[in-house]
Design a protein around this motif. Sequence first.
Motif, PDB file in Angstrom:
ATOM      1  N   ALA A  27       2.688  31.228  14.776  1.00 23.90           N
ATOM      2  CA  ALA A  27       1.283  30.732  13.834  1.00 23.90           C
ATOM      3  C   ALA A  27       0.216  31.736  13.978  1.00 23.90           C
ATOM      4  N   PHE A  28       0.157  32.275  15.237  1.00 23.42           N
ATOM      5  CA  PHE A  28      -0.936  33.497  15.298  1.00 23.42           C
ATOM      6  C   PHE A  28      -0.505  34.594  14.476  1.00 23.42           C
ATOM      7  N   ASN A  29       0.627  35.227  14.781  1.00 24.08           N
ATOM      8  CA  ASN A  29       1.051  36.490  14.340  1.00 24.08           C
ATOM      9  C   ASN A  29       1.127  36.134  12.888  1.00 24.08           C
ATOM     10  N   LEU A  30       1.572  34.948  12.105  1.00 29.45           N
ATOM     11  CA  LEU A  30       1.630  34.881  10.849  1.00 29.45           C
ATOM     12  C   LEU A  30       0.413  35.067  10.234  1.00 29.45           C
ATOM     13  N   LYS A  31      -0.727  34.411  10.680  1.00 28.34           N
ATOM     14  CA  LYS A  31      -1.981  34.234  10.159  1.00 28.34           C
ATOM     15  C   LYS A  31      -2.764  35.775  10.327  1.00 28.34           C
ATOM     16  N   LYS A  32      -2.419  36.362  11.410  1.00 31.54           N
ATOM     17  CA  LYS A  32      -3.036  37.840  11.372  1.00 31.54           C
ATOM     18  C   LYS A  32      -2.044  38.611  10.200  1.00 31.54           C
ATOM     19  N   TYR A  33      -0.916  38.472  10.205  1.00 27.68           N
ATOM     20  CA  TYR A  33      -0.108  39.384   9.137  1.00 27.68           C
ATOM     21  C   TYR A  33      -0.600  38.801   7.588  1.00 27.68           C
ATOM     22  N   LEU A  34      -0.817  37.735   7.320  1.00 26.08           N
ATOM     23  CA  LEU A  34      -1.367  37.426   6.104  1.00 26.08           C
ATOM     24  C   LEU A  34      -2.737  37.874   5.790  1.00 26.08           C
ATOM     25  N   LYS A  35      -3.646  38.162   6.914  1.00 29.57           N
ATOM     26  CA  LYS A  35      -5.005  38.369   6.527  1.00 29.57           C
ATOM     27  C   LYS A  35      -4.850  39.914   6.454  1.00 29.57           C
ATOM     28  N   LYS A  36      -3.933  40.526   6.919  1.00 24.18           N
ATOM     29  CA  LYS A  36      -3.456  42.233   6.379  1.00 24.18           C
ATOM     30  C   LYS A  36      -3.121  42.271   5.043  1.00 24.18           C
ATOM     31  N   GLY A  37      -2.602  41.091   4.554  1.00 24.42           N
ATOM     32  CA  GLY A  37      -1.936  41.021   3.203  1.00 24.42           C
ATOM     33  C   GLY A  37      -0.631  41.370   3.194  1.00 24.42           C
TER      34      GLY A  37
ATOM     35  N   PRO B  40      16.137  21.964   8.300  1.00 22.14           N
ATOM     36  CA  PRO B  40      15.775  22.841   9.476  1.00 22.14           C
ATOM     37  C   PRO B  40      14.512  23.633   8.978  1.00 22.14           C
ATOM     38  N   VAL B  41      14.532  24.054   7.692  1.00 19.51           N
ATOM     39  CA  VAL B  41      13.600  24.963   7.336  1.00 19.51           C
ATOM     40  C   VAL B  41      12.120  23.919   7.149  1.00 19.51           C
ATOM     41  N   VAL B  42      12.282  22.822   6.600  1.00 24.02           N
ATOM     42  CA  VAL B  42      11.201  21.948   6.553  1.00 24.02           C
ATOM     43  C   VAL B  42      10.499  21.635   7.860  1.00 24.02           C
ATOM     44  N   PHE B  43      11.350  21.417   8.985  1.00 23.94           N
ATOM     45  CA  PHE B  43      10.976  21.189  10.315  1.00 23.94           C
ATOM     46  C   PHE B  43      10.289  22.221  10.961  1.00 23.94           C
ATOM     47  N   PHE B  44      10.542  23.415  10.894  1.00 25.51           N
ATOM     48  CA  PHE B  44       9.856  24.539  11.323  1.00 25.51           C
ATOM     49  C   PHE B  44       8.672  25.005  10.457  1.00 25.51           C
ATOM     50  N   LYS B  45       8.628  24.471   8.928  1.00 23.44           N
ATOM     51  CA  LYS B  45       7.450  24.813   8.529  1.00 23.44           C
ATOM     52  C   LYS B  45       6.416  23.649   8.734  1.00 23.44           C
ATOM     53  N   LEU B  46       6.981  22.530   9.353  1.00 23.13           N
ATOM     54  CA  LEU B  46       6.068  21.435   9.754  1.00 23.13           C
ATOM     55  C   LEU B  46       5.199  21.810  11.127  1.00 23.13           C
ATOM     56  N   LEU B  47       6.131  22.454  11.984  1.00 21.23           N
ATOM     57  CA  LEU B  47       5.590  22.977  13.341  1.00 21.23           C
ATOM     58  C   LEU B  47       4.382  24.085  13.278  1.00 21.23           C
ATOM     59  N   ILE B  48       4.937  25.008  12.272  1.00 20.02           N
ATOM     60  CA  ILE B  48       3.910  26.142  12.132  1.00 20.02           C
ATOM     61  C   ILE B  48       2.738  25.568  11.364  1.00 20.02           C
ATOM     62  N   THR B  49       2.698  24.683  10.388  1.00 18.24           N
ATOM     63  CA  THR B  49       1.687  23.982  10.153  1.00 18.24           C
ATOM     64  C   THR B  49       0.711  23.407  10.913  1.00 18.24           C
ATOM     65  N   GLY B  50       1.301  22.540  11.980  1.00 15.69           N
ATOM     66  CA  GLY B  50       0.626  22.091  13.041  1.00 15.69           C
ATOM     67  C   GLY B  50      -0.200  22.823  13.686  1.00 15.69           C
ATOM     68  N   TYR B  51       0.380  24.165  14.215  1.00 10.76           N
ATOM     69  CA  TYR B  51      -0.464  24.983  15.359  1.00 10.76           C
ATOM     70  C   TYR B  51      -1.369  25.755  14.290  1.00 10.76           C
ATOM     71  N   LEU B  52      -1.099  26.043  13.032  1.00  8.69           N
ATOM     72  CA  LEU B  52      -2.190  26.668  12.096  1.00  8.69           C
ATOM     73  C   LEU B  52      -3.295  25.750  12.177  1.00  8.69           C
ATOM     74  N   GLU B  53      -3.121  24.354  11.913  1.00  9.12           N
ATOM     75  CA  GLU B  53      -4.028  23.277  11.917  1.00  9.12           C
ATOM     76  C   GLU B  53      -4.860  22.835  13.025  1.00  9.12           C
ATOM     77  N   ASN B  54      -4.186  23.356  14.169  1.00  6.74           N
ATOM     78  CA  ASN B  54      -4.611  23.053  15.569  1.00  6.74           C
ATOM     79  C   ASN B  54      -4.308  21.257  15.922  1.00  6.74           C
ATOM     80  N   LEU B  55      -3.079  21.166  15.232  1.00  9.30           N
ATOM     81  CA  LEU B  55      -2.738  19.715  15.671  1.00  9.30           C
ATOM     82  C   LEU B  55      -1.478  19.552  16.416  1.00  9.30           C
ATOM     83  N   THR B  56      -1.633  19.013  17.448  1.00  5.50           N
ATOM     84  CA  THR B  56      -0.567  18.905  18.608  1.00  5.50           C
ATOM     85  C   THR B  56       0.375  17.729  18.366  1.00  5.50           C
ATOM     86  N   SER B  57      -0.214  16.454  17.984  1.00  5.29           N
ATOM     87  CA  SER B  57       0.364  15.274  17.686  1.00  5.29           C
ATOM     88  C   SER B  57       1.213  15.182  16.569  1.00  5.29           C
TER      89      SER B  57
END
Length: 513
Positions: free
Chosen positions: A466-476, A57-74
């Motif tokens: 994915a959007f909130n995570l990237k914004k969170y990591l930009k803040k450090g 389950p953790v790998v599944f959600f990490k894959l989904l998050i990666t997809g939207y961080l990379e702008n991949l929907t397929s």
Amino acid sequence: MQGRKNYTEKLFLSFRLSDRVPKDNLYRKLRETLDLSFLYRDTKELYGSTGNPSIDPVVFFKLLITGYLENLTSDRKLVEHCSMRMDVLYFLGYDLDEELPWHSTISRTRQLYPESLFEKLFNKVFTLCVDSGMVSGHTQAVDSAPIKANASMESVVPKVPATPMDEHLKKVSEENRQTKEKQKKTVSPAHISAPEHELKRVAKHHRNLREGPVQLVGGRHKKARLLSNKTHYNPHDPDARISVKPGKARKLNYRCSMAVDAAEGVISHIQADFADGRDSQYLKGIGANVQDRLGNNELTMTDLLADTGYSNGSNYDFLEQRKVTGWIPVFGKYKPEIEGFPYDRERDEYRCPMDRPLPFKGFSTNKDGTVLKSYWAAPRDCKACPMKPQCAPKKKCKSIIRTIYDEPYLRAYARQHSQRGKQMKRLRQSTVEPVFGSLTQFYGLRKIGVLGKASAHKVMLIAAIAFNLKKYLKKGGKGPSIGILGVIMDTFQGYLNAFYPQIQPKPVLLRIL
């Protein structure tokens, strides 16, 4: 001397991905920051005790998050992309020689997991942003946008009428019979559930399009199809709805409704809705969900910003009951005053130009179920009045119909035309609209690649995560860096909200701090 690299593939005996991924890499930071171990507990009851092991389950959600961080929907392209990225493999917990899950497994698992699990992950990421000081809570901006569904207008078929009611339904029934003969596969038909007055409204609209001075493309052609959600649907994705945006073609869409915190643009709520509904009918659900999520994080919402599409008397009243100031411009057709008919608030009556009363007579409802207040003049007063031909030419007496939410409308109208109302409008435009642009252009929300409203909701949640995570990591991932002046202003804001809600600092100043 020209150099030339001679490559000979060899087997590495000592190699670690962690040594090859830079310390400041996005996915390395994600691996160190995001704890998804709670997913094992929450998904345990979805699986049996025997059979082949499922995808982690953790790998599944990490894959989904990666997809939207990379702008991949397929899902297929996602697996191919991840297999070529060392930093992504490190984030997923896979080694170079390990094979990633099959793309169809990702699709089936997405259907297996309930929406509540995706919402729980969204809440967890939102809490990270709150703890980092990125969310103020007091000001939320709400908006919506159509997102293209995974269905085509060419596949739209008529609904089956329950009982033929008029000539319009007979035409639909005949078109349905002809379409059935041409279909290659059998689909279960949908029945018309719209009331008769709405179908007549659709028929009148189509007649005006055909006979109006500005002709629809193909409008004069006998076989031209004028489609409506009341009479047609797509059997491939029945939840998709026909909608049109000004300047765009008619498409099958879903509606993405979203709330964004005004402090640093963190998404505080997102949901998938049917595209044929009005914006105003979803505001109560959005407001309640945002308040609950903020309350769970010990934050309070005091101001809600939205555009005119959310203007509704019941919405104004709903926000006032929850002690939230609604900065929503009043719909253009609303008139705060009726020219020539002043209103007496104490007696709850209007006065006509001849100084005759129009007292309150009772409540009524229109065809859509909206409750209205009715005011009538006495027939004997209008009968002898010299202004009756201009005032009430076709009626026995003059009547005025007003909404039962006239008082909340007037307060919203006054806020709209105040100086702070203009500031709030600019704040809304600079808060929620750029977030929608980012999601559609860079986070995979240009099109919904799944079927059904529930699956569309999951997709929107993952994109927001994915959007909130990237914004969170930009803040450090650190605490707020607002300085001592910002702390003073936050304290001052809370004091004013509690004791003087009508006097608050300018939102532009708060954003700068």
